[in-house]
Write a protein that holds these residues in place. Structure first.
Motif, mmCIF file in Angstrom:
data_model
loop_
_atom_site.group_PDB
_atom_site.id
_atom_site.type_symbol
_atom_site.label_atom_id
_atom_site.label_comp_id
_atom_site.label_asym_id
_atom_site.label_seq_id
_atom_site.Cartn_x
_atom_site.Cartn_y
_atom_site.Cartn_z
ATOM 1 N N TYR A 136 19.332 -65.593 23.787
ATOM 2 C CA TYR A 136 19.097 -65.925 22.013
ATOM 3 C C TYR A 136 18.774 -66.789 22.117
ATOM 4 C CZ TYR A 136 22.228 -61.506 21.911
ATOM 5 O OH TYR A 136 22.376 -59.978 21.822
ATOM 6 N N ALA A 137 19.596 -67.743 22.366
ATOM 7 C CA ALA A 137 19.090 -69.314 22.381
ATOM 8 C C ALA A 137 17.612 -70.134 22.813
ATOM 9 C CB ALA A 137 20.045 -70.562 22.105
ATOM 10 N N PHE A 138 17.388 -69.351 23.808
ATOM 11 C CA PHE A 138 15.900 -69.055 24.547
ATOM 12 C C PHE A 138 14.987 -68.076 24.050
ATOM 13 C CE2 PHE A 138 12.674 -67.847 28.002
ATOM 14 C CZ PHE A 138 11.999 -69.091 27.934
ATOM 15 N N GLU A 139 15.180 -67.042 23.514
ATOM 16 C CA GLU A 139 14.075 -66.262 22.790
ATOM 17 C C GLU A 139 13.856 -67.185 21.275
ATOM 18 O OE1 GLU A 139 15.517 -62.631 22.373
ATOM 19 O OE2 GLU A 139 15.812 -62.172 24.714
ATOM 20 N N ALA A 140 15.454 -67.346 20.431
ATOM 21 C CA ALA A 140 15.166 -68.206 19.389
ATOM 22 C C ALA A 140 13.796 -69.480 19.750
ATOM 23 C CB ALA A 140 16.100 -68.552 18.383
ATOM 24 N N ALA A 141 13.957 -70.558 19.936
ATOM 25 C CA ALA A 141 13.658 -72.026 21.011
ATOM 26 C C ALA A 141 12.135 -71.298 21.004
ATOM 27 C CB ALA A 141 14.253 -72.366 21.950
ATOM 28 N N ILE A 142 11.724 -70.247 21.687
ATOM 29 C CA ILE A 142 10.304 -69.675 22.065
ATOM 30 C C ILE A 142 9.655 -68.795 20.125
ATOM 31 C CG2 ILE A 142 8.761 -67.711 22.542
ATOM 32 C CD1 ILE A 142 10.780 -67.631 25.057
ATOM 33 N N ALA A 143 10.466 -68.985 19.565
ATOM 34 C CA ALA A 143 9.551 -68.137 18.517
ATOM 35 C C ALA A 143 9.343 -69.266 17.771
ATOM 36 C CB ALA A 143 10.890 -67.445 17.435
ATOM 37 N N VAL A 144 10.498 -70.719 17.843
ATOM 38 C CA VAL A 144 9.930 -71.539 17.195
ATOM 39 C C VAL A 144 8.708 -72.109 17.504
ATOM 40 C CG1 VAL A 144 10.593 -73.800 16.763
ATOM 41 C CG2 VAL A 144 12.893 -72.338 16.103
ATOM 42 N N PHE A 145 8.698 -72.037 18.877
ATOM 43 C CA PHE A 145 7.271 -72.365 19.710
ATOM 44 C C PHE A 145 6.220 -71.174 19.419
ATOM 45 C CE2 PHE A 145 4.267 -72.249 23.096
ATOM 46 C CZ PHE A 145 3.655 -73.199 23.069
ATOM 47 N N ARG A 146 6.407 -70.935 19.058
ATOM 48 C CA ARG A 146 5.509 -69.314 18.596
ATOM 49 C C ARG A 146 4.934 -70.045 17.432
ATOM 50 N NH1 ARG A 146 3.831 -64.797 21.923
ATOM 51 N NH2 ARG A 146 2.059 -65.250 20.442
ATOM 52 N N TYR A 147 5.755 -70.336 15.927
ATOM 53 C CA TYR A 147 5.082 -70.274 15.209
ATOM 54 C C TYR A 147 4.979 -71.490 14.917
ATOM 55 C CZ TYR A 147 5.876 -72.015 9.936
ATOM 56 O OH TYR A 147 5.381 -72.574 8.924
ATOM 57 N N HIS A 148 4.685 -72.099 15.509
ATOM 58 C CA HIS A 148 3.922 -74.152 15.443
ATOM 59 C C HIS A 148 2.489 -73.603 16.732
ATOM 60 C CE1 HIS A 148 6.399 -77.001 14.083
ATOM 61 N NE2 HIS A 148 7.159 -76.289 14.800
ATOM 62 N N HIS A 149 2.549 -72.606 17.180
ATOM 63 C CA HIS A 149 1.066 -72.590 18.382
ATOM 64 C C HIS A 149 1.053 -70.888 18.479
ATOM 65 C CE1 HIS A 149 1.314 -76.150 19.254
ATOM 66 N NE2 HIS A 149 2.683 -76.501 19.858
ATOM 67 N N PRO A 150 0.387 -69.946 16.916
ATOM 68 C CA PRO A 150 0.709 -68.627 17.497
ATOM 69 C C PRO A 150 -0.603 -68.144 18.420
ATOM 70 C CG PRO A 150 -0.418 -69.532 15.317
ATOM 71 C CD PRO A 150 0.684 -70.463 15.855
ATOM 72 N N ALA A 151 -1.644 -69.490 18.679
ATOM 73 C CA ALA A 151 -1.926 -68.478 19.360
ATOM 74 C C ALA A 151 -2.090 -69.025 21.583
ATOM 75 C CB ALA A 151 -3.619 -69.690 19.841
ATOM 76 N N ALA A 152 -1.244 -68.777 21.393
ATOM 77 C CA ALA A 152 -0.379 -69.427 23.017
ATOM 78 C C ALA A 152 -0.257 -67.803 23.487
ATOM 79 C CB ALA A 152 1.305 -70.466 22.800
ATOM 80 N N MET A 153 -0.215 -67.628 25.098
ATOM 81 C CA MET A 153 0.006 -66.695 25.027
ATOM 82 C C MET A 153 1.235 -66.845 25.469
ATOM 83 S SD MET A 153 -2.392 -64.952 25.482
ATOM 84 C CE MET A 153 -2.715 -63.834 26.571
ATOM 85 N N PRO A 154 2.351 -65.491 25.408
ATOM 86 C CA PRO A 154 3.892 -65.043 26.026
ATOM 87 C C PRO A 154 4.474 -66.181 26.806
ATOM 88 C CG PRO A 154 2.898 -63.424 25.023
ATOM 89 C CD PRO A 154 1.581 -63.810 25.185
ATOM 90 N N ARG A 155 3.651 -65.645 28.193
ATOM 91 C CA ARG A 155 4.193 -66.675 29.358
ATOM 92 C C ARG A 155 3.960 -67.896 29.146
ATOM 93 N NH1 ARG A 155 7.860 -66.230 32.263
ATOM 94 N NH2 ARG A 155 6.887 -67.286 34.285
ATOM 95 N N GLN A 156 3.140 -68.217 28.129
ATOM 96 C CA GLN A 156 2.450 -69.988 28.245
ATOM 97 C C GLN A 156 3.792 -70.273 27.609
ATOM 98 O OE1 GLN A 156 -0.304 -71.413 25.668
ATOM 99 N NE2 GLN A 156 -0.427 -72.917 26.865
ATOM 100 N N ALA A 157 3.651 -70.111 26.749
ATOM 101 C CA ALA A 157 5.036 -70.281 24.885
ATOM 102 C C ALA A 157 6.393 -70.173 26.317
ATOM 103 C CB ALA A 157 5.268 -69.171 24.964
ATOM 104 N N GLU A 158 6.916 -69.071 27.271
ATOM 105 C CA GLU A 158 7.870 -69.415 28.074
ATOM 106 C C GLU A 158 7.916 -70.173 28.572
ATOM 107 O OE1 GLU A 158 9.186 -65.352 30.002
ATOM 108 O OE2 GLU A 158 8.525 -64.233 27.975
ATOM 109 N N LEU A 159 6.583 -70.607 29.605
ATOM 110 C CA LEU A 159 7.402 -71.950 30.775
ATOM 111 C C LEU A 159 7.755 -73.105 29.679
ATOM 112 C CD1 LEU A 159 4.559 -70.193 32.755
ATOM 113 C CD2 LEU A 159 6.867 -70.213 33.275
#
Length: 77
Positions: free
Chosen positions: A42-65
């Motif tokens: 859950y914490a990891f998914e929330a961190a990804i959501a924060v990253f994707r908010y700042h970088h909406p164009a980032a591909m999902p796998r890139q955001a996870e990495l």
């Protein structure tokens, strides 16, 4: 330009090309949720959501990495 494209362009420019500009926010989201007893996933998914908010164009796998590198001090498999 449509309103949706304008919004996407504005959102994409939150951090510009610097992927690490939001690193403190991403790490804080992960750390604080873990400290509150939330499961790691859950914490990891929330961190990804924060990253994707700042970088909406980032591909999902890139955001996870990127987020994995920041919160786990390296990529986890």
């Amino acid at each position: 330009m449509s309103k949706e494209s304008q919004r996407a362009t504005a959102s994409a420019s939150i951090c510009g090309d610097d992927l690490s500009c939001c690193r403190p926010a991403v790490r804080r989201a992960y750390t604080e949720l873990r400290q509150c007893g939330q499961p790691e996933r859950y914490a990891f998914e929330a961190a990804i959501a924060v990253f994707r908010y700042h970088h909406p164009a980032a591909m999902p796998r890139q955001a996870e990495l990127v987020v994995a590198e920041w919160v786990f001090d390296g990529v986890r498999h």
